[in-house]
Scaffold this motif. Structure first.
Motif, PDB file in Angstrom:
ATOM      1  N   UNK A 450       0.698  -1.483   0.052  1.00 10.59           N
ATOM      2  CA  UNK A 450       0.570  -0.064  -0.183  1.00 10.59           C
ATOM      3  C   UNK A 450       0.866   1.508  -0.021  1.00 10.59           C
ATOM      4  N   UNK A 451       0.857   2.378  -1.255  1.00 11.95           N
ATOM      5  CA  UNK A 451       1.326   3.018  -0.852  1.00 11.95           C
ATOM      6  C   UNK A 451       0.426   4.408  -1.090  1.00 11.95           C
ATOM      7  N   UNK A 452       1.240   5.747  -0.868  1.00 16.42           N
ATOM      8  CA  UNK A 452      -0.220   7.081  -1.115  1.00 16.42           C
ATOM      9  C   UNK A 452       0.694   7.544  -1.388  1.00 16.42           C
ATOM     10  N   UNK A 453      -0.315   8.761  -2.345  1.00 16.82           N
ATOM     11  CA  UNK A 453       0.784   9.895  -2.595  1.00 16.82           C
ATOM     12  C   UNK A 453      -0.305  10.615  -3.448  1.00 16.82           C
ATOM     13  N   UNK A 454      -0.988  12.057  -3.411  1.00 19.37           N
ATOM     14  CA  UNK A 454      -1.337  12.482  -2.786  1.00 19.37           C
ATOM     15  C   UNK A 454      -2.447  12.496  -2.183  1.00 19.37           C
ATOM     16  N   UNK A 455      -3.702  12.225  -3.260  1.00 18.18           N
ATOM     17  CA  UNK A 455      -5.282  11.501  -2.516  1.00 18.18           C
ATOM     18  C   UNK A 455      -5.168  10.118  -3.209  1.00 18.18           C
ATOM     19  N   UNK A 456      -4.615   9.521  -3.641  1.00 16.46           N
ATOM     20  CA  UNK A 456      -4.697   8.086  -4.212  1.00 16.46           C
ATOM     21  C   UNK A 456      -3.639   6.973  -3.681  1.00 16.46           C
ATOM     22  N   UNK A 457      -4.640   5.849  -3.305  1.00 20.25           N
ATOM     23  CA  UNK A 457      -4.089   5.243  -2.766  1.00 20.25           C
ATOM     24  C   UNK A 457      -3.840   3.520  -3.560  1.00 20.25           C
ATOM     25  N   UNK A 458      -2.147   3.277  -3.749  1.00 16.33           N
ATOM     26  CA  UNK A 458      -1.693   2.842  -4.650  1.00 16.33           C
ATOM     27  C   UNK A 458      -2.040   0.975  -4.047  1.00 16.33           C
ATOM     28  N   UNK A 459      -2.777   0.303  -4.641  1.00 14.60           N
ATOM     29  CA  UNK A 459      -3.081  -1.132  -3.637  1.00 14.60           C
ATOM     30  C   UNK A 459      -2.036  -2.403  -4.298  1.00 14.60           C
ATOM     31  N   UNK A 460      -1.358  -3.184  -4.490  1.00 12.35           N
ATOM     32  CA  UNK A 460      -0.411  -3.647  -4.862  1.00 12.35           C
ATOM     33  C   UNK A 460      -1.374  -5.615  -4.484  1.00 12.35           C
ATOM     34  N   UNK A 461      -2.297  -6.191  -4.631  1.00  7.46           N
ATOM     35  CA  UNK A 461      -1.850  -7.049  -5.049  1.00  7.46           C
ATOM     36  C   UNK A 461      -0.960  -8.370  -4.428  1.00  7.46           C
ATOM     37  N   UNK A 462      -0.673  -9.598  -4.035  1.00  8.12           N
ATOM     38  CA  UNK A 462       0.349 -10.490  -3.867  1.00  8.12           C
ATOM     39  C   UNK A 462       0.488 -11.176  -5.400  1.00  8.12           C
ATOM     40  N   UNK A 463       1.311 -11.663  -5.750  1.00  7.76           N
ATOM     41  CA  UNK A 463       0.744 -12.440  -7.091  1.00  7.76           C
ATOM     42  C   UNK A 463       0.799 -14.193  -5.939  1.00  7.76           C
ATOM     43  N   UNK A 464       0.950 -14.377  -4.325  1.00  9.24           N
ATOM     44  CA  UNK A 464       0.269 -15.205  -4.640  1.00  9.24           C
ATOM     45  C   UNK A 464      -0.932 -15.483  -3.667  1.00  9.24           C
ATOM     46  N   UNK A 465      -1.960 -14.606  -3.386  1.00 12.85           N
ATOM     47  CA  UNK A 465      -3.005 -14.218  -3.176  1.00 12.85           C
ATOM     48  C   UNK A 465      -3.345 -15.679  -3.761  1.00 12.85           C
ATOM     49  N   UNK A 466      -4.889 -16.339  -2.954  1.00 12.17           N
ATOM     50  CA  UNK A 466      -5.615 -17.384  -3.512  1.00 12.17           C
ATOM     51  C   UNK A 466      -7.460 -16.715  -3.064  1.00 12.17           C
ATOM     52  N   UNK A 467      -7.975 -17.051  -4.558  1.00  9.23           N
ATOM     53  CA  UNK A 467      -9.372 -17.439  -4.348  1.00  9.23           C
ATOM     54  C   UNK A 467     -10.345 -17.464  -3.611  1.00  9.23           C
ATOM     55  N   UNK A 468     -11.357 -16.342  -3.337  1.00  4.13           N
ATOM     56  CA  UNK A 468     -11.133 -16.174  -1.369  1.00  4.13           C
ATOM     57  C   UNK A 468     -11.365 -15.733  -0.051  1.00  4.13           C
ATOM     58  N   UNK A 469      -9.471 -15.356  -0.908  1.00  3.77           N
ATOM     59  CA  UNK A 469      -8.809 -14.557   0.278  1.00  3.77           C
ATOM     60  C   UNK A 469      -9.203 -13.390   0.358  1.00  3.77           C
TER      61      UNK A 469
END
Length: 496
Positions: A450-469
């Motif tokens: 999670x990174x905040x820049x100005x009034x925008x939050x940039x979110x990167x989901x892990x590559x290892x995330x699984x369905x239903x998480x």
């Protein structure tokens, strides 16, 4: 006829016949310990956030009145068996007038509170809710009382199906008596299963420890599908051993330099608040020596006006709509703590090791941190509410409202990148809101970037995330008022 209508209107206004709207309904049961008193004072400043429908005196393993007949009683709770091994006729009982006395002080500040929110209940309405429940002994639930009948009637009322949040600041015995009365009056009816299911869906119990055995012996056995939020660990950070629980960075908000002005500069209600070395002594409780630092056991550890305890405040703080969306989702975490579903009962949520959060100050998992992480914001909010007792609207601060344009329930694939656009509205003029954004790893399935820049939050989901998480992102907005006030928006990203 016109005079009669005017009189009726005045009476209705006097007793606070306001609509509860979307506010959660709640009934408080309390044993009256000094930390209950301090919790009650803070709670009164937040009664515009929920709809109070009962204020009930009850007993606990620490406080009971006795039956007035000299009957001796011995505790069945391990802790109090050791502390009070000899049978007693009563124990540290503070009486059944302290709530009314505090409501008299609330009445003095009420005209100023309603300048800040029209949803504050009138003093007369709150006074009408005060009932005496089961107080004679720890765990006594054999007698039908005014308090148990109030709870029973609210639960049985078919004209209002909205759930009722039952706060147990002491024992659960008055709640248990209400449920027992429902069982006794209805268990032989043909539709008993439907009645029991309806009551189980309607009631939520938030209990601070087990302060008698009535949940274990009766409620849990006979009403296993009533939702229970069980706080046995996290509340300690707002109770007597707070110096061992509260992170060093936040302890200044509990010390006399902060608490003294909060108490003594904001009107008659706050002056009834108990603090170390303040000279106050609760009538009926011989062990309340906190007001005299010369005789209190931890002499030298605490200073004048230091915080003593509000061990029950998490119970009502769980109702606060701060934007964390925790009331309907106890595993999410918020100002009332964070709880996980019991392995033994899917309707029971508990704290403890499985609900621990990583404490960045110690670098270790901490059973108290799901509560302590919010303490700075909570204490500053308390200071702001205290100011509402004495200041006009324009001279006080009010919390901002945080918005995420994309919404708070989103779907994404593993490895996806998302951008959230955040904004804030603030009721006070010339307010500036500073944003933070962070991943709440323990509340979800893991940690997103999670990174905040100005009034925008940039979110990167892990590559290892699984369905239903799910991945939780907390957007936090703090204004530049005095004191600084913080509100939130939780975004839950589901993996599809």
């Amino acid at each position: 006829m016109k005079k009669i209508l005017l009189c009726l209107t005045a009476m209705l206004l006097s007793f606070g016949s306001f609509a509860k709207g979307n506010l959660p309904r709640t009934i408080v049961t309390t044993d009256g310990e000094i930390d209950d008193v301090d919790t009650f004072i803070r709670m009164l400043l937040y009664t515009n956030e929920f709809h109070v429908e009962g204020l009930v005196y009850s007993s606990s393993m620490w406080h009971y009145s006795g039956d007035g007949k000299g009957t001796l009683f011995s505790s069945e709770m391990d802790m109090t068996k050791k502390i009070y091994p000899k049978p007693r006729t009563s124990l540290r009982w503070p009486g059944v007038t302290w709530i009314q006395e505090l409501l008299n002080q609330y009445e003095k500040v009420y005209p100023n509170l309603v300048l800040h929110s029209k949803l504050y209940p009138t003093p007369n309405y709150l006074k009408s809710l005060v009932k005496v429940g089961n107080i004679e002994f720890e765990g006594e639930m054999s007698k039908i009382t005014e308090g148990s009948e109030l709870i029973k009637q609210k639960l049985m009322d078919e004209t209002d199906s909205e759930e009722i949040y039952l706060q147990a600041w002491g024992g659960t015995n008055t709640i248990a008596r209400a449920l027992k009365s429902i069982e006794e009056e209805n268990s032989r009816k043909a539709n008993w299963s439907a009645i029991k299911r309806r009551i189980s869906q309607k009631a939520i119990i938030y209990t601070i420890m087990d302060q008698d055995a009535t949940y274990k012996n009766y409620i849990g056995v006979n009403w296993p599908e009533i939702r229970v939020f069980y706080n046995a660990n996290q509340f300690w950070c707002m109770a007597y051993p707070w110096k061992r629980q509260v992170p060093k960075a936040f302890q200044k908000y509990f010390e006399g330099a902060f608490m003294g002005p909060l108490i003594h500069e904001h009107g008659p209600l706050l002056k009834k608040y108990y603090s170390y070395g303040d000279g106050q002594k609760q009538e009926g409780d011989e062990e309340n020596t906190h007001g005299d630092l010369r005789i209190h056991k931890p002499q030298g550890v605490f200073q004048t006006y230091d915080f003593i305890s509000e061990g029950d405040s998490p119970a009502f703080l769980n109702l606060m709509d701060t934007g964390l969306d925790n009331y309907k989702n106890p595993s999410f975490g918020g100002w009332g703590g964070r709880f996980v579903k019991s392995k033994d009962n899917p309707f029971r949520y508990e704290d403890g090791d499985t609900a621990a959060d990583l404490n960045p100050e110690t670098g270790k998992m901490d059973k108290a941190f799901p509560q302590t992480r919010w303490l700075e914001a909570m204490q500053l909010d308390f200071l702001a509410r205290a100011a509402w007792c004495v200041k006009p609207y324009e001279a006080a601060n009010h919390a901002p409202w945080i918005t995420v344009k994309e919404g708070t329930r989103l779907f994404a694939k593993a490895g996806a990148s998302l951008t959230l656009h955040v904004s804030a509205q603030d009721k006070d003029k010339n307010s500036v809101v500073q944003f933070k954004a962070w991943p709440y790893e323990e509340a979800g399935s893991g940690k997103a970037d999670v990174r905040l820049q100005d009034a925008q939050v940039h979110v990167k989901i892990p590559e290892t995330a699984q369905k239903g998480q799910s991945y939780h992102v907390i957007v936090e907005g703090a204004d530049n008022g005095v004191p600084v006030l913080t509100r939130y928006r939780r975004v839950v990203i589901m993996i599809n």
